[in-house]
Design a protein around this motif. Sequence first.
Motif, PDB file in Angstrom:
ATOM      1  N   ASN A 186      46.140  55.699  25.755  1.00 23.66           N
ATOM      2  CA  ASN A 186      45.118  54.653  25.814  1.00 23.66           C
ATOM      3  C   ASN A 186      45.614  53.400  26.529  1.00 23.66           C
ATOM      4  N   VAL A 187      44.941  53.037  27.595  1.00 23.56           N
ATOM      5  CA  VAL A 187      45.271  51.823  28.340  1.00 23.56           C
ATOM      6  C   VAL A 187      44.089  50.856  28.280  1.00 23.56           C
ATOM      7  N   VAL A 188      44.386  49.602  27.986  1.00 19.86           N
ATOM      8  CA  VAL A 188      43.387  48.543  27.984  1.00 19.86           C
ATOM      9  C   VAL A 188      43.421  47.878  29.355  1.00 19.86           C
ATOM     10  N   MET A 189      42.248  47.666  29.945  1.00 23.60           N
ATOM     11  CA  MET A 189      42.174  47.120  31.296  1.00 23.60           C
ATOM     12  C   MET A 189      41.384  45.817  31.286  1.00 23.60           C
ATOM     13  N   ILE A 190      42.053  44.713  31.636  1.00 24.22           N
ATOM     14  CA  ILE A 190      41.415  43.396  31.687  1.00 24.22           C
ATOM     15  C   ILE A 190      41.387  42.939  33.142  1.00 24.22           C
ATOM     16  N   ASN A 191      40.207  42.989  33.732  1.00 24.00           N
ATOM     17  CA  ASN A 191      40.031  42.667  35.147  1.00 24.00           C
ATOM     18  C   ASN A 191      39.732  41.186  35.359  1.00 24.00           C
ATOM     19  N   GLY A 192      39.695  40.786  36.635  1.00 22.08           N
ATOM     20  CA  GLY A 192      39.406  39.406  36.987  1.00 22.08           C
ATOM     21  C   GLY A 192      37.915  39.103  36.952  1.00 22.08           C
ATOM     22  N   ASP A 193      37.564  37.940  37.456  1.00 29.00           N
ATOM     23  CA  ASP A 193      36.186  37.476  37.456  1.00 29.00           C
ATOM     24  C   ASP A 193      35.375  38.213  38.521  1.00 29.00           C
ATOM     25  N   ASP A 194      34.230  38.767  38.135  1.00 32.15           N
ATOM     26  CA  ASP A 194      33.394  39.514  39.080  1.00 32.15           C
ATOM     27  C   ASP A 194      32.877  38.647  40.225  1.00 32.15           C
ATOM     28  N   ALA A 195      32.886  37.321  40.053  1.00 34.75           N
ATOM     29  CA  ALA A 195      32.447  36.421  41.132  1.00 34.75           C
ATOM     30  C   ALA A 195      33.477  36.345  42.253  1.00 34.75           C
ATOM     31  N   ASP A 196      34.678  36.804  41.978  1.00 34.75           N
ATOM     32  CA  ASP A 196      35.760  36.828  42.955  1.00 34.75           C
ATOM     33  C   ASP A 196      35.828  38.224  43.563  1.00 34.75           C
ATOM     34  N   PRO A 197      35.548  38.377  44.859  1.00 35.03           N
ATOM     35  CA  PRO A 197      35.557  39.724  45.456  1.00 35.03           C
ATOM     36  C   PRO A 197      36.917  40.396  45.386  1.00 35.03           C
ATOM     37  N   ASN A 198      37.978  39.612  45.303  1.00 34.52           N
ATOM     38  CA  ASN A 198      39.306  40.210  45.167  1.00 34.52           C
ATOM     39  C   ASN A 198      39.426  41.007  43.879  1.00 34.52           C
ATOM     40  N   ALA A 199      38.754  40.531  42.819  1.00 35.90           N
ATOM     41  CA  ALA A 199      38.844  41.199  41.521  1.00 35.90           C
ATOM     42  C   ALA A 199      38.390  42.649  41.621  1.00 35.90           C
ATOM     43  N   ALA A 200      37.334  42.888  42.393  1.00 37.22           N
ATOM     44  CA  ALA A 200      36.834  44.249  42.565  1.00 37.22           C
ATOM     45  C   ALA A 200      37.849  45.107  43.304  1.00 37.22           C
ATOM     46  N   MET A 201      38.558  44.520  44.262  1.00 39.69           N
ATOM     47  CA  MET A 201      39.554  45.278  45.025  1.00 39.69           C
ATOM     48  C   MET A 201      40.788  45.578  44.181  1.00 39.69           C
ATOM     49  N   PHE A 202      41.219  44.604  43.356  1.00 41.37           N
ATOM     50  CA  PHE A 202      42.338  44.862  42.449  1.00 41.37           C
ATOM     51  C   PHE A 202      41.973  46.018  41.508  1.00 41.37           C
ATOM     52  N   LYS A 203      40.777  45.923  40.971  1.00 42.15           N
ATOM     53  CA  LYS A 203      40.284  46.936  40.026  1.00 42.15           C
ATOM     54  C   LYS A 203      40.222  48.318  40.684  1.00 42.15           C
ATOM     55  N   ALA A 204      39.678  48.373  41.908  1.00 42.33           N
ATOM     56  CA  ALA A 204      39.559  49.652  42.618  1.00 42.33           C
ATOM     57  C   ALA A 204      40.932  50.261  42.883  1.00 42.33           C
ATOM     58  N   GLY A 205      41.867  49.416  43.307  1.00 40.06           N
ATOM     59  CA  GLY A 205      43.212  49.908  43.578  1.00 40.06           C
ATOM     60  C   GLY A 205      43.898  50.432  42.330  1.00 40.06           C
TER      61      GLY A 205
END
Length: 367
Positions: free
Chosen positions: A173-192
């Motif tokens: 089990n891994v918990v994933m805390i992503n960045g702010d969705d208003a920041d397009p970089n957050a989506a790229m970090f998440k995708a990677g």
Amino acid sequence: MNAMMRRVVIGTAAVSMALSVAACGKAGDDKADGGSSSTGSKSKTIGLLLPDSVTARYDKFDKPLFEAKVKELCADCDVQYANAAGDSGKQAQQVSTMITKGVKVIVISAQDAAAIKTSVQSAVDKGIKVIAYDRLAQGPVSAYVSFDNEKVGELQGQALLDSLGAKAKPSANVVMINGDDADPNAAMFKAGAHKVLDGKVKIAYEQSGLWKDTVANQKVTAAITQIGAKKIAGVYAANDGMAGGIATALKGAGISGIPLTGQDAELAGIQRIIAGTQSSTVYKAFKPEADAAAQLAVNLIEGKAIDSLATTSLTSGSGDKVPSQLLTPVSVTKANVKDTVVADKLWSVEEICTAEFAKACKAAGLQ
């Protein structure tokens, strides 16, 4: 090391430059936001707009490094600075202010990439060139400089798997805390990160931490309640600021010895890595990014081509194809702190190894 001086070394290149200190005052005042005391009426004026003051890098590194490089490249150029303090509405007003001041180029790291689109268009309509810095703003921007942000997420995910070792199983089990969705970089970090983690571990809980340590703390506390303290194998945190709040939540729940990722190589993050409460971060050297943005800005203000600088292109959320310059990030763990952030003089051994961390530094070979 002198507190007013840093030298960031990339590869074999060594560059020294003085860092200025951001001025203090009331929010909304250009001088309070670190703005130049100049009227901004010069014909070679560049506006630098950064998104927040919570992330340590912007005022401490990006601003002074950018200003110094502009001055090196263009002695008669003037930089006007403002920080949005995490407020997209405030940043839109700051763009309007820059337009009124008659700046020729705006370099902006958008607090909200979509919300800033109208402001970008307004600037371009006035003949102002706009460079997206670190975050790809929507609208007709002339260039974008950042790091390969999907690669950042891949490095984070791989560092988490490496730290898990034999425990990296599809049932872990891994918990994933992503960045702010208003920041397009957050989506790229998440995708990677998902590209590396999916199928190797189980993402048991995933939420946005909004780039805030307090929110990340709350989210992980909720994950611990939902999953169970003994059933969490590791935590993905998209940056060091959130990792700090997460580390506090884990300690409060009696959880230790599990992987916790980060990003930005903040001093507190490096200290947690040395202490063993954070397993990794991602180092994105600030100087080459600031230097690249300064070179682009000066070229645009002087009417020079940028083709040799922005050698690739990305499509923004508004569908605009943007000439881009992407730099390479580096994963940092306890094993290579000395060879990365210390070697590059981002942080000195003295800064990292305060009394609280002296014993851990000695064990890590830093002292």
